[in-house]
Design an enzyme around this catalytic site. Structure first.
Site, PDB file in Angstrom:
ATOM      1  N   CYS A 135      16.274  55.602  28.156  1.00  5.67           N
ATOM      2  CA  CYS A 135      16.570  54.543  27.195  1.00  5.67           C
ATOM      3  C   CYS A 135      18.073  54.285  27.218  1.00  5.67           C
ATOM      4  O   CYS A 135      18.828  54.982  27.870  1.00  5.67           O
ATOM      5  CB  CYS A 135      16.177  54.988  25.791  1.00  5.67           C
ATOM      6  N   ARG A 179      18.091  50.179  31.678  1.00  5.18           N
ATOM      7  CA  ARG A 179      17.613  51.544  31.405  1.00  5.18           C
ATOM      8  C   ARG A 179      16.266  51.545  30.691  1.00  5.18           C
ATOM      9  O   ARG A 179      15.638  52.602  30.528  1.00  5.18           O
ATOM     10  CB  ARG A 179      18.636  52.305  30.552  1.00  5.18           C
ATOM     11  N   TRP A 203      12.769  52.935  26.665  1.00  2.19           N
ATOM     12  CA  TRP A 203      11.852  53.158  27.785  1.00  2.19           C
ATOM     13  C   TRP A 203      10.866  54.187  27.257  1.00  2.19           C
ATOM     14  O   TRP A 203      11.197  55.359  27.112  1.00  2.19           O
ATOM     15  CB  TRP A 203      12.609  53.702  28.994  1.00  2.19           C
ATOM     16  N   ASN A 231      17.946  59.058  23.334  1.00  2.00           N
ATOM     17  CA  ASN A 231      17.501  58.864  24.717  1.00  2.00           C
ATOM     18  C   ASN A 231      17.130  60.241  25.233  1.00  2.00           C
ATOM     19  O   ASN A 231      17.974  61.132  25.289  1.00  2.00           O
ATOM     20  CB  ASN A 231      18.618  58.252  25.573  1.00  2.00           C
ATOM     21  N   GLY A 232      15.852  60.438  25.580  1.00  5.56           N
ATOM     22  CA  GLY A 232      15.446  61.736  26.117  1.00  5.56           C
ATOM     23  C   GLY A 232      14.023  62.070  25.691  1.00  5.56           C
ATOM     24  O   GLY A 232      13.257  61.203  25.281  1.00  5.56           O
ATOM     25  N   GLU A 277       4.909  55.482  54.639  1.00  7.77           N
ATOM     26  CA  GLU A 277       5.854  55.076  53.584  1.00  7.77           C
ATOM     27  C   GLU A 277       7.218  54.746  54.178  1.00  7.77           C
ATOM     28  O   GLU A 277       7.857  53.761  53.803  1.00  7.77           O
ATOM     29  CB  GLU A 277       5.957  56.191  52.536  1.00  7.77           C
ATOM     30  N   LYS A 287       9.123  51.133  53.849  1.00  6.64           N
ATOM     31  CA  LYS A 287      10.497  51.003  53.317  1.00  6.64           C
ATOM     32  C   LYS A 287      11.355  50.161  54.261  1.00  6.64           C
ATOM     33  O   LYS A 287      12.066  49.263  53.859  1.00  6.64           O
ATOM     34  CB  LYS A 287      11.147  52.387  53.146  1.00  6.64           C
ATOM     35  N   GLU A 293      10.251  46.391  54.336  1.00  9.05           N
ATOM     36  CA  GLU A 293      10.407  45.533  53.147  1.00  9.05           C
ATOM     37  C   GLU A 293      11.873  45.291  52.784  1.00  9.05           C
ATOM     38  O   GLU A 293      12.174  44.327  52.089  1.00  9.05           O
ATOM     39  CB  GLU A 293       9.640  46.085  51.957  1.00  9.05           C
ATOM     40  N   HIS A 332      -3.753  56.636  71.780  1.00  8.60           N
ATOM     41  CA  HIS A 332      -4.888  55.686  71.681  1.00  8.60           C
ATOM     42  C   HIS A 332      -4.391  54.248  71.613  1.00  8.60           C
ATOM     43  O   HIS A 332      -4.995  53.404  70.962  1.00  8.60           O
ATOM     44  CB  HIS A 332      -5.733  56.039  70.453  1.00  8.60           C
ATOM     45  N   LYS A 389       9.000  42.980  42.121  1.00  3.63           N
ATOM     46  CA  LYS A 389       8.870  44.391  41.759  1.00  3.63           C
ATOM     47  C   LYS A 389       7.442  44.725  41.352  1.00  3.63           C
ATOM     48  O   LYS A 389       6.943  45.796  41.629  1.00  3.63           O
ATOM     49  CB  LYS A 389       9.829  44.740  40.612  1.00  3.63           C
TER      50      LYS A 389
END
Ligand code: AGP
Length: 616
Positions: A2, A27, A74, A100-101, A489, A493, A496, A512, A611
């Site tokens: 947060c 945040r 958040w 925040n936490g 993955e 990355k 994109e 193959h 996103k």
């Protein structure tokens, strides 16, 4: 994570706090709130949504006052809604707090406070904290500063807090453990600013104190700031630094882009994801989503992992983990395919939906379809209260914090972390892994954040490699076993964010067909860690070398065999085969980042991408 902002001084606090919250929205933006003090009166307004919603809610309120605290949330405990928003007031409404936490032991503290007559209006851990401080203050008849310190010695978790007592209107008390807290110091101590980073106050002052963990401060308007240790109440002589960063750099934590910041946040993100769940000293993993549904998992016919993009790759790691450790059959499905192919689903199926945003349309539609056919849905999401999280019957959140960069990095490693905990827990419940293997996996998972930190130290070498291959038109990524999803993955990355065509393959698949692509212009990234078919992957590398392919190998530290045959070697710390995906993905994230930067690409907002893909 947060964002917190506080002001105590001579100016009107409201505009400073609101502008500061907007600078901290990266945040977290589930909800926002502000509290202001003016001549004995406290105004407190808070609203689900972004700061602009808070401004609308405050339009007709008295927002005067030279003391203010603000928060942009958040969500970690409690859905994103008005009542769960910060600031939170104590029962007497004398104290107001922003946080925040995560307070891990909030439930036991809340129970004790309820027994002493406290009432709670929200589902948050933060409301528990402000009432704990009030309770200590009343029971021991001490100042706010002393009450905060004593209360925090009872708390387990992470926090950056600012708290205010309307009966002592010329001071604000702040404290820090695990979450950032910066204090801006105005000229001649005439005003003070408190924030999660310096972006809310850098335009007013460049003089700042960054509290250290287990430190707190009593800030007195127009007078002074006293920093003390929470543990032993010793006075601390704080280092006042003159900030040189600009706003944009501060929002990115001093990094050039959100993506590289989030790559480097992974040790913290994984630690936060493990927090409260992984308890090696107890030899246990607490996952209420599993425990509350253990019979369903034990009697499941199969598990179906559903996701898109990177989250699908995490689901593929999940397949390897669940079948290897828990011996439960697993299938992995793309949301977009699963939703339309009329699959056979029964009440004995469990669908695990993996999604950072919790809003991906194809994944959401897939789980709705599965639920309509009787499946039990388990969500692994990063956004509390997101649509997929709410649609799921149970779940476990990753605690990666907001992921701003479009390319998923810390979301992936925290998704794999949650799936590993789930598979380990079910393996133990099913008796399909021995006590010793279970405990060794617990300890290894606990060690992963520090090992990721070490893996990040290859950044400079990887930047050099990126310069050599940045203009290659194609890449191949190869891996075996748990490293096959890493190869997929890594290829995604690169694709994109650098717009280079890249494909991930199981290493043995080369012969193959794909080996026809190999020539001196083809860089091949091979994940060749010691665990999992090492000798075979060495043969694959030799097959590529004999066709003049260029080899960039990810190996375990100390590997001397592959160093002899590869063009470049990137070392990562050893870990167990089951957790190797988390480690091997780190250099691949860095490689794609540096190649994209050298190609002048916008790594945080790559072309054509969003996103969260909330449309089909
Ligand atoms: C990965 O870097 C991309 N951002 C994309 O593939 C993403 O993983 C996919 O769109 C799924 O998003 P979700 O995790 O929010 O569901």
């Amino acid at each position: 994570m947060c964002g917190i902002v506080g002001y105590i001084g001579e100016r009107q606090a409201y505009p400073i706090v609101i502008k500061g919250l907007k600078r901290l929205e990266y945040r977290g933006y589930d909800s926002a709130g502000v509290t202001l003090y003016n001549n004995g009166k406290i105004t407190l307004v808070k609203k689900q949504g972004k700061v602009v919603e808070l401004e609308k809610a405050a339009e007709n309120l008295d927002t005067t006052g030279v003391i203010g605290l603000g928060h942009t949330r958040w969500a970690t405990h409690g859905e994103p809604n008005d009542v769960n928003s910060h600031p939170h007031a104590s029962n007497s409404e004398d104290l107001v707090l922003i946080h925040n936490g995560i307070i891990e032991n909030y439930a036991s503290i809340k129970k004790a406070l309820i027994a002493r007559g406290y009432v709670f209006h929200s589902d948050t851990d933060t409301e528990v904290l402000v009432n704990l401080i009030e309770d200590v203050k009343k029971q021991e008849n001490v100042s706010l500063g002393k009450a905060v310190r004593k209360a925090l010695t009872q708390v387990v978790g992470a926090y950056a807090i600012a708290v205010f007592d309307k009966n002592r209107p010329n001071e604000v008390v702040v404290a820090k453990l695990g979450s950032p807290l910066a204090i801006g110091i105005g000229k001649d101590n005439s005003e003070f600013f408190v924030a999660s980073d310096a972006s809310p106050f850098i335009e007013f002052t460049k003089d700042a104190i960054y509290l250290e963990d287990e430190e707190m401060a009593v800030i007195r308007r127009g007078r002074d700031i006293k920093v003390r240790s929470i543990i032993d109440d010793e006075v601390v002589d704080p280092y006042i630094q003159e900030l040189q960063l600009d706003i944009e750099q501060i929002e990115k934590g001093g990094y050039d882009h959100f993506m590289i910041k989030e790559i480097h946040e992974q040790p913290t993100a994984i630690t936060d994801t493990l927090r409260g769940h992984l308890l090696p000293e107890e030899g246990n993993i607490y996952l209420s989503g599993i425990s509350d549904n253990i019979d369903r998992f034990k009697n499941a016919n199969r598990i179906i992992m559903v996701g898109c993009g990177t989250s699908w790759h995490a689901g593929l790691v999940g397949e390897y983990l669940f079948e290897d450790l828990a011996r439960i059959p697993v299938e992995v499905e793309y949301g977009s395919e699963f939703r339309y192919r009329n699959p056979i689903i029964t009440e004995k199926d469990i669908v695990i939906a993996v999604s950072q945003s919790g809003e991906t349309a194809d994944t959401l539609a897939a789980i709705k379809m599965a639920k309509s056919k009787g499946a039990f849905v388990y969500g692994v999401c990063n956004v509390v209260g997101s649509t997929i999280a709410r649609e799921s019957d149970a779940g476990t959140y990753t605690h990666a914090g907001p992921e701003i960069g479009v390319a998923s990095t810390k979301a992936f490693t925290t998704q794999v972390t949650v799936l590993a905990m789930m598979a380990m827990k079910l393996g133990k419940e099913n008796g399909s892994i021995s006590e010793s293997r279970y405990n060794s996996l617990l300890r290894e998972l606990e060690a992963i954040p520090a090992k990721v930190e070490l893996a990040l130290e290859s950044d400079a070498l990887i930047k050099e490699i990126a310069a050599v291959y940045k203009d290659s038109p194609n890449f191949l990524y190869l891996g075996r076993g748990y490293n096959f999803p890493s190869a997929l993955e890594g290829a995604l990355k690169l694709k994109e964010i650098s717009y280079i065509h890249a494909e991930g393959y199981p290493a043995a698949e080369m012969k193959h067909g794909p080996i026809a692509l190999i020539d001196e212009s083809m860089p091949v990234v091979v994940i060749a860690t010691k665990e999992g078919h090492y000798e075979k992957i060495v043969s694959n590398i030799q097959e590529i070398k004999s066709r003049k392919g260029k080899i960039i190998a990810v190996v375990h530290e100390g590997d001397e065999v592959i160093r002899e045959i590869a063009d470049y070697v990137i070392e990562i710390p050893h870990t167990t085969e089951e957790l190797t995906t988390i480690m091997s993905t780190i250099p691949l994230q860095l490689l794609s980042y540096h190649i994209a930067i050298l190609r002048g690409c916008n790594v945080d907002q790559p072309r054509n991408l969003a996103k969260s893909v909330t449309v089909e």
